[in-house]
Design a protein around this motif. Structure first.
Motif, short mmCIF file in Angstrom:
data_model
loop_
_atom_site.label_atom_id
_atom_site.label_comp_id
_atom_site.label_asym_id
_atom_site.label_seq_id
_atom_site.Cartn_x
_atom_site.Cartn_y
_atom_site.Cartn_z
N LEU A 1 0.82 -1.21 0.00
CA LEU A 1 0.00 0.00 0.00
C LEU A 1 0.85 1.26 0.00
CD1 LEU A 1 -2.76 -1.12 2.53
CD2 LEU A 1 -2.71 -1.38 0.04
N GLU A 2 2.13 1.09 -0.17
CA GLU A 2 3.06 2.22 -0.26
C GLU A 2 4.19 1.82 -1.19
OE1 GLU A 2 4.10 2.78 3.78
OE2 GLU A 2 4.77 0.72 4.03
N PRO A 3 4.93 2.80 -1.72
CA PRO A 3 5.99 2.47 -2.68
C PRO A 3 6.99 1.47 -2.13
CG PRO A 3 5.55 4.82 -2.69
CD PRO A 3 4.77 4.25 -1.54
N ALA A 4 7.43 0.57 -2.99
CA ALA A 4 8.43 -0.44 -2.62
C ALA A 4 9.59 -0.34 -3.60
CB ALA A 4 7.83 -1.85 -2.65
N GLY A 5 10.73 -0.88 -3.21
CA GLY A 5 11.89 -0.87 -4.09
C GLY A 5 11.68 -1.81 -5.27
N GLU A 6 12.54 -1.65 -6.27
CA GLU A 6 12.48 -2.55 -7.43
C GLU A 6 12.70 -3.99 -6.99
OE1 GLU A 6 15.23 -1.36 -10.46
OE2 GLU A 6 14.76 0.77 -10.19
N VAL A 7 13.48 -4.16 -5.94
CA VAL A 7 13.72 -5.48 -5.34
C VAL A 7 13.16 -5.42 -3.93
CG1 VAL A 7 15.45 -7.18 -4.67
CG2 VAL A 7 15.81 -5.76 -6.72
N PHE A 8 12.05 -6.11 -3.72
CA PHE A 8 11.35 -6.06 -2.44
C PHE A 8 11.61 -7.36 -1.69
CE2 PHE A 8 7.08 -6.56 -0.21
CZ PHE A 8 7.44 -5.75 0.85
N ILE A 9 12.27 -7.25 -0.53
CA ILE A 9 12.67 -8.42 0.25
C ILE A 9 11.73 -8.59 1.44
CG2 ILE A 9 14.54 -9.50 1.56
CD1 ILE A 9 16.49 -7.71 0.02
N GLN A 10 11.08 -9.76 1.50
CA GLN A 10 10.23 -10.08 2.64
C GLN A 10 10.93 -11.13 3.49
OE1 GLN A 10 5.84 -10.27 1.63
NE2 GLN A 10 6.69 -10.37 -0.43
N VAL A 11 11.30 -10.75 4.69
CA VAL A 11 12.06 -11.62 5.58
C VAL A 11 11.09 -12.31 6.54
CG1 VAL A 11 13.91 -11.77 7.28
CG2 VAL A 11 14.00 -10.03 5.48
N CYS A 12 11.04 -13.65 6.48
CA CYS A 12 10.18 -14.38 7.40
C CYS A 12 10.76 -14.30 8.81
CB CYS A 12 10.06 -15.85 6.96
SG CYS A 12 9.04 -16.83 8.09
N GLY A 13 9.91 -13.93 9.76
CA GLY A 13 10.37 -13.82 11.15
C GLY A 13 9.64 -14.76 12.09
#
Length: 224
Positions: free
Chosen positions: A85-97
């Motif tokens: 819902l907001e700007p993200a980088g060209e490479v968006f990293i989702q880190v599982c926590g």
């Protein structure tokens, strides 16, 4: 789950690209006119893949295309966490926590992202990277892991250490797409050390099971 809100700063307008229009046509043709609102999730996803996120003007455009109240489209976009819902980088990293990844060192991966990119949701100055901690991504056997999304792909990178994630990020920074999957050489989710770890058949053929006598079981019949 905490409420998800759209970004305060929004673009003035939004329009789908020619490539996006081709994808939209495919999805719209899947549903009868009376059910075209069923394409709302695919259209939101197409908008995100085009821009990296779903803006409020994009939601309005989708609502107009599907003949839906704008608030209904916003409800869908804010409910599903896969939509940015907001700007993200060209490479968006989702880190599982979540627990398995946390036990295997996800805190170190989060620190690496914070050191190299900045705080969560922050887009790097060159617009290349952003990151976010997320809940379980379903690859617990190969923890810790991340999902990395670009406009062209969404891939899992597993069995990570800070050093291995650094190599992956540096490849993306060079414009490359590193090979997804396990980063320690294992195949899929096999046991570390290779499939030869279960060569002893007694581990799975039931021969080690303790024999029990079931209650009310009749006498054993002799073979004819």
């Amino acid at each position: 789950m905490s409420a998800r809100k759209i970004a305060l700063e929004q673009p003035e307008s939004f329009s789908f690209s020619k490539q996006s229009e081709k994808e939209i046509k495919f999805w719209m043709n899947k549903y009868p006119e009376s059910k075209k609102a069923s394409a709302v999730i695919p259209m939101l996803w197409i908008a995100q893949k085009q821009e990296g996120w779903v803006s409020e003007p994009a939601m309005r455009e989708i609502a107009d295309r599907l003949g839906m109240p704008k608030i209904r489209v916003m409800e869908v976009a804010t409910f599903y966490t896969m939509f940015n819902l907001e700007p993200a980088g060209e490479v968006f990293i989702q880190v599982c926590g979540t627990t398995p990844c946390w036990l295997r060192g996800s805190d170190e991966l989060k620190k690496l992202c914070e050191d190299k990119i900045g705080p969560q949701r922050h887009v790097s100055e060159d617009g290349k990277f952003s990151w976010l901690e997320v809940e379980c991504l379903g690859a617990c056997a190969n923890a810790p892991m991340v999902q990395i999304s670009t406009r062209d792909s969404d891939h899992y990178y597993e069995d990570l250490t800070p050093e291995r994630l650094t190599v992956v990020m540096e490849a993306f920074a060079r414009g490359e797409t590193p090979k997804p999957g396990s980063q320690n050489g294992r195949s899929c989710s096999e046991a570390e050390g290779g499939s030869s770890a279960l060569t002893d058949k007694s581990l799975y053929d039931g021969s080690l099971a303790k024999k029990i006598k079931l209650p009310n079981a009749g006498p054993k019949k002799e073979k004819a």
